[in-house]
Design a protein around this motif. Structure first.
Motif, mmCIF file in Angstrom:
data_model
loop_
_atom_site.group_PDB
_atom_site.id
_atom_site.type_symbol
_atom_site.label_atom_id
_atom_site.label_comp_id
_atom_site.label_asym_id
_atom_site.label_seq_id
_atom_site.Cartn_x
_atom_site.Cartn_y
_atom_site.Cartn_z
ATOM 1 N N VAL A 72 -36.961 -20.053 14.124
ATOM 2 C CA VAL A 72 -35.660 -19.694 14.691
ATOM 3 C C VAL A 72 -35.644 -20.085 16.176
ATOM 4 C CG1 VAL A 72 -34.276 -17.674 15.396
ATOM 5 C CG2 VAL A 72 -35.096 -17.892 13.035
ATOM 6 N N ILE A 91 -14.554 -15.691 11.166
ATOM 7 C CA ILE A 91 -14.616 -15.292 9.760
ATOM 8 C C ILE A 91 -13.439 -14.387 9.407
ATOM 9 C CG2 ILE A 91 -16.003 -14.060 8.029
ATOM 10 C CD1 ILE A 91 -18.468 -14.905 9.799
ATOM 11 N N ILE A 142 -34.417 -11.664 11.336
ATOM 12 C CA ILE A 142 -34.250 -12.875 12.138
ATOM 13 C C ILE A 142 -34.805 -12.663 13.534
ATOM 14 C CG2 ILE A 142 -32.569 -14.473 13.144
ATOM 15 C CD1 ILE A 142 -32.737 -14.783 10.135
ATOM 16 N N VAL A 201 -24.335 -10.331 8.417
ATOM 17 C CA VAL A 201 -25.612 -10.000 9.067
ATOM 18 C C VAL A 201 -25.580 -8.537 9.515
ATOM 19 C CG1 VAL A 201 -26.915 -10.439 11.215
ATOM 20 C CG2 VAL A 201 -26.214 -12.342 9.753
ATOM 21 N N ILE A 256 -26.801 -17.064 14.170
ATOM 22 C CA ILE A 256 -26.958 -15.740 13.571
ATOM 23 C C ILE A 256 -26.361 -14.674 14.476
ATOM 24 C CG2 ILE A 256 -28.638 -14.012 12.796
ATOM 25 C CD1 ILE A 256 -28.583 -16.423 10.955
ATOM 26 N N GLN A 282 -30.761 -10.791 8.038
ATOM 27 C CA GLN A 282 -29.953 -11.730 7.268
ATOM 28 C C GLN A 282 -30.105 -11.430 5.775
ATOM 29 O OE1 GLN A 282 -27.835 -14.581 8.008
ATOM 30 N NE2 GLN A 282 -27.472 -14.169 5.839
ATOM 31 N N LEU A 305 -34.855 -19.238 -0.116
ATOM 32 C CA LEU A 305 -34.255 -18.296 0.848
ATOM 33 C C LEU A 305 -32.834 -18.752 1.161
ATOM 34 C CD1 LEU A 305 -37.365 -17.826 3.120
ATOM 35 C CD2 LEU A 305 -36.277 -16.006 1.794
ATOM 36 N N ILE A 306 -31.910 -18.387 0.259
ATOM 37 C CA ILE A 306 -30.510 -18.772 0.448
ATOM 38 C C ILE A 306 -29.760 -17.635 1.128
ATOM 39 C CG2 ILE A 306 -28.360 -19.424 -0.710
ATOM 40 C CD1 ILE A 306 -29.976 -20.717 -2.896
ATOM 41 N N LEU A 307 -29.075 -17.960 2.221
ATOM 42 C CA LEU A 307 -28.281 -16.958 2.916
ATOM 43 C C LEU A 307 -27.106 -16.510 2.066
ATOM 44 C CD1 LEU A 307 -29.069 -19.217 5.416
ATOM 45 C CD2 LEU A 307 -27.882 -17.467 6.649
ATOM 46 N N TRP A 360 -21.902 -7.000 10.590
ATOM 47 C CA TRP A 360 -21.029 -7.934 11.303
ATOM 48 C C TRP A 360 -20.141 -8.694 10.311
ATOM 49 C CZ3 TRP A 360 -25.450 -10.301 14.815
ATOM 50 C CH2 TRP A 360 -25.765 -9.380 15.816
ATOM 51 N N ASP A 361 -19.110 -9.361 10.835
ATOM 52 C CA ASP A 361 -18.221 -10.147 9.968
ATOM 53 C C ASP A 361 -18.995 -11.151 9.122
ATOM 54 O OD1 ASP A 361 -16.130 -8.809 11.128
ATOM 55 O OD2 ASP A 361 -15.306 -10.524 12.208
ATOM 56 N N ILE A 394 -31.234 -24.774 9.007
ATOM 57 C CA ILE A 394 -30.796 -24.839 7.611
ATOM 58 C C ILE A 394 -31.271 -26.165 7.014
ATOM 59 C CG2 ILE A 394 -28.728 -24.977 6.149
ATOM 60 C CD1 ILE A 394 -29.148 -22.205 7.414
ATOM 61 N N LYS A 397 -27.476 -22.763 11.966
ATOM 62 C CA LYS A 397 -26.446 -21.732 11.765
ATOM 63 C C LYS A 397 -26.669 -20.641 12.813
ATOM 64 C CE LYS A 397 -24.210 -18.861 8.278
ATOM 65 N NZ LYS A 397 -23.927 -17.635 9.005
ATOM 66 N N GLN A 439 -30.552 -20.261 13.310
ATOM 67 C CA GLN A 439 -31.417 -20.406 12.134
ATOM 68 C C GLN A 439 -31.310 -21.836 11.593
ATOM 69 O OE1 GLN A 439 -33.548 -18.233 10.161
ATOM 70 N NE2 GLN A 439 -33.965 -20.298 9.399
ATOM 71 N N LYS A 458 -26.483 -25.723 -0.414
ATOM 72 C CA LYS A 458 -26.513 -24.277 -0.185
ATOM 73 C C LYS A 458 -27.136 -24.013 1.179
ATOM 74 C CE LYS A 458 -26.470 -23.031 -4.987
ATOM 75 N NZ LYS A 458 -27.144 -22.487 -6.159
ATOM 76 N N LEU A 459 -26.906 -22.828 1.702
ATOM 77 C CA LEU A 459 -27.457 -22.500 3.025
ATOM 78 C C LEU A 459 -28.873 -21.962 2.856
ATOM 79 C CD1 LEU A 459 -24.262 -20.871 4.508
ATOM 80 C CD2 LEU A 459 -25.367 -22.936 5.405
ATOM 81 N N ILE A 460 -29.832 -22.888 2.722
ATOM 82 C CA ILE A 460 -31.231 -22.510 2.545
ATOM 83 C C ILE A 460 -31.926 -22.523 3.902
ATOM 84 C CG2 ILE A 460 -33.434 -23.124 1.461
ATOM 85 C CD1 ILE A 460 -31.895 -24.330 -0.834
ATOM 86 N N LEU A 461 -32.582 -21.407 4.230
ATOM 87 C CA LEU A 461 -33.333 -21.316 5.473
ATOM 88 C C LEU A 461 -34.525 -22.256 5.444
ATOM 89 C CD1 LEU A 461 -32.286 -18.133 4.902
ATOM 90 C CD2 LEU A 461 -33.712 -17.749 6.863
#
Lengths: 240, 240
Positions: A107, A39, B8, B107, A8, B130, B139-141, B103-104, A132, A6, A130, A138-141
């Protein structure tokens, strides 16, 4: 090992920002796709085509060279590039020479130089990526871009289309362009994430021909070709 | 609304990198703590004290001013700053004047200028944050720093110590410093994340007095003081 990154931040000409929800998928064999939807599209043009950029290619379209333990050089020739397709002013089909540095956190710092205004006007850019976890919807780092999980790639064989779809874990991204067109009418993008019941959540479903993307990836075989509403997709890679 | 931010990237004097696993907790009432452990300490000094920095303060230690719809100015006076405590060369206790741009993507871009080498040698920095979902132990975004969830803050009342602990959702961060000392022996840091069975996973558990941090946060009341192995903690904030 397949990965999902993803973005950043995107720094270009000194300004840092992130206006998109960009995910880049890279398959086990090194095929790639990056979809960069805006977005909050602002203004008529962005509302009409709410993407910063989209591109894709196979492992034949990128030269990867290890520089040292933390740096990798990647030179991309986009097999399909939405900016080139749409003839956006200053869009370039020159190879993009990038350096990917892995930080202690996992990262990735991508940096490079592009020349949209000619050879004498270098524009430096930096993108921060980042990793994922591809095995979660889900968006897990994660702290590593490399992951286990399915890696499946199909590519269109029809001569009048460019299309590629990449499945990494639960995440599916696809791009399909009509080569007889050069307007947004010829573009189709999907980004699906698999729910726990096997159904798909459609995060991106753009274009009038989205029904020509494959959506079932069970029991395929590398080398076989499947037909999806008149479009032929060849299985380039099948790791499950 | 409480928030948990994962750093990040950290750009200073033109170099961008991330060597830490930094999380900053901000409570509903605006109390704050930031713990910045090094991921791969390099060399004797870093191995001995594997933190880039740690600081904390209450909402009285930060001035927050809305600039416009996407920018907030925050001027921090650190009530406790590990660099000042350890008398690190060029450590400054001057207020840090920062701008936070959303930001949109949700972040946060923090930027500011510090003067570690005197008023005539400005050093610009930028940190990219983030937002993380505080209600998950993973760690979910998320795309918004603001979240619902418990927000609990306790602060030490003993005059010879500075201590603060902030609970945001499932995430707990604490700092405890012995004010009669000024070496790493006087420092204690914890970062716990609550498992689904209510137990704690100890991500950071640093220092010889970590048993003086509170670890139970049920049925407290704002204003009450609890004793933990000889240290008095006052409940500054209690939103559950």
């Amino acid at each position: 090992m397949p990965s999902l990154l993803k973005r950043i931040s995107f720094r270009v000409a000194g300004t840092n920002n992130e206006r998109t929800f960009t995910l880049s998928s890279v398959s086990d064999d090194g095929h790639f796709i990056s979809l960069r939807p805006l977005i909050k599209p602002a203004g008529e043009k962005e509302v009409e085509f709410p993407f910063e950029w989209a591109f894709a290619g196979t492992n034949k379209d990128v030269d990867v060279t290890k520089v040292d333990e933390t740096n990798v050089r990647q030179v991309f020739r986009m097999a399909f590039d939405s900016n080139v397709y749409l003839k956006v002013p200053n869009a370039s089909s020159d190879p993009v020479d990038t350096n990917w540095k892995t930080w202690d956190s996992g990262v990735l710092q991508e940096s490079g130089t592009i020349f949209p205004f000619g050879d004498d006007r270098a524009v430096e850019f930096e993108e921060i990526w980042q990793p994922i976890d591809i095995e979660s919807g889900k968006l897990i780092l994660t702290d590593s871009a490399a992951a286990n999980g399915r890696s499946i790639v199909l590519k269109v064989t029809n001569s009048n289309k460019y299309g590629i779809i990449i499945v990494t874990g639960k995440w599916i991204q696809g791009l399909l362009g009509d080569l007889d067109d050069s307007s947004i009418k010829g573009l189709n993008f999907i980004r699906f994430v698999q729910n726990s019941d096997g159904s798909h959540q459609k995060l991106i479903n753009y274009g009038s021909n989205v029904d020509q993307f494959p959506t079932k990836f069970d029991s395929l075989e590398k080398g076989e070709t499947i037909d999806v509403n008149g479009v032929s997709w060849e299985v380039l890679e099948y790791h499950v």
